[in-house]
Design a protein around this motif. Sequence first.
Motif, short mmCIF file in Angstrom:
data_model
loop_
_atom_site.label_atom_id
_atom_site.label_comp_id
_atom_site.label_asym_id
_atom_site.label_seq_id
_atom_site.Cartn_x
_atom_site.Cartn_y
_atom_site.Cartn_z
N GLN A 68 9.02 -5.11 7.95
CA GLN A 68 9.84 -3.92 7.63
C GLN A 68 10.29 -3.93 6.16
OE1 GLN A 68 10.04 -1.30 9.56
NE2 GLN A 68 8.88 -2.39 11.14
N SER A 77 7.22 4.27 6.55
CA SER A 77 8.03 4.01 7.74
C SER A 77 7.11 3.73 8.93
CB SER A 77 8.92 5.23 8.05
OG SER A 77 9.60 5.02 9.27
N PRO A 79 8.24 1.97 12.23
CA PRO A 79 9.29 1.23 12.95
C PRO A 79 8.80 0.45 14.16
CG PRO A 79 9.48 3.59 13.36
CD PRO A 79 8.42 3.43 12.31
#
Length: 326
Positions: A68, A77, A79
Amino acid sequence: MSMYGRSRVKVPASTANLGPGFDTLGMALSLYEWIEMEEAEETVFHFFGDEMNGVAGDKSNLIYQVAQMVFAEAGVSIPELSISVYSEIPLTRGLGSSASAIVGGMAAANAMIGSPLDNAKLFDMACALEKHPDNVGASLFGGIITAVWDGVHADYIRIEPPQELEVLVVIPEFELATTKARGVLPAEITVSDAVYNISRTSLLTAAFATGRLDLISRAMQDRLHQPYRAPLVPGMEKLLAEAPQHGALGIALSGAGPTLLCLVDRKESKKQELELFLKETMLEHGIQAQTCWLPPSGAGVTAELLERNGMQNHSFLDMIKGEVQL
C-alpha cells in the motif's frame, strides 16, 4: 477485469553487521521467500511453508502494508489484494525475515503497476521502515552491501562476494526479538571501542572487496554490540572465542541474533568438525540448534509480471516445487 497484472518475486534472506559493521554491512544469503500479488475483490492470503506460522493473514500483514505504501507513492489505489507467500526464512532469528518481507512486498507491488519506482526509491522507503540499511540493502541488491542512511536517503556500494566464501549458520531453536537485542546495548561507548570497530569494519570491507580471506578472522571482531548481546544467546561467548580453531574464517552474531554465522573458505577441510562444534556447544547450554550451509546470494530481489490466468495458487505451488525440494 483488473488493469493490473499479477507479479511474482523472489527475495533472498540476509545477514547484517558481520561482526563490527553494526547497522552498516549486510550480505544476501541463499534462503528465499517467494511472493505473488494481484488485485482481488477482497484481500486474501495464501501461506505455504513451515516458516509462515503465526504470520498475520489480514491487512495488518507487513507485505500488504508495504504494498500500500508503494501504491500511495505511485499515486494508484489498489485496496484489495490476493497475496501468496512461500518462505524458507525463519522468523525473528537474525536472518532478515522482516527485511525480506519489506523488500519482497515493495518489489511485488511495484512490478504489479508497471515498476514506476526505481530501486533507489524502494531502498529509501525500505530503510525508513527498517531504520537501518544493511538487511534491506542486501535483499534488494544481493551480494555484500555497505551502506549509510541519513534518515531520508541511503547510499550504498555493492561488493561481489569472493568466489571461495561460504557461510555456515547455526540457528538456535528460540526466537530473539530485535527490540530486546537492541535494548541491551549501551547508550554511549568509549573512543577506544569506536576506533576498534571502525578499523575492523574498514578492514573487513576491504578484505571482501579484494578477496583477502586471510584477514577476515581479525577483521570480524566487535566491541559495539556482541559483548552486550552474548548473555541473550547461551553458548555465544564460547562460539565467538573458539570457532576459528575449528575451521571458521570468522564468526559473528547474525543481525540481532540468536543465529550465529561463520564465514568459511570453500576449500576448508574441517567443515564437519565446525558444524559439530557449533551444535555441541549449543547443546552444552541446553539449546537445540540446526546448522545450514548457505552460499552468499549474488542476486537480490527479482520481480516479473505474469499473465492473469485464475490458477495462481496452482501455478505458484508448481513454481515453488520446481525451485525448492518440498
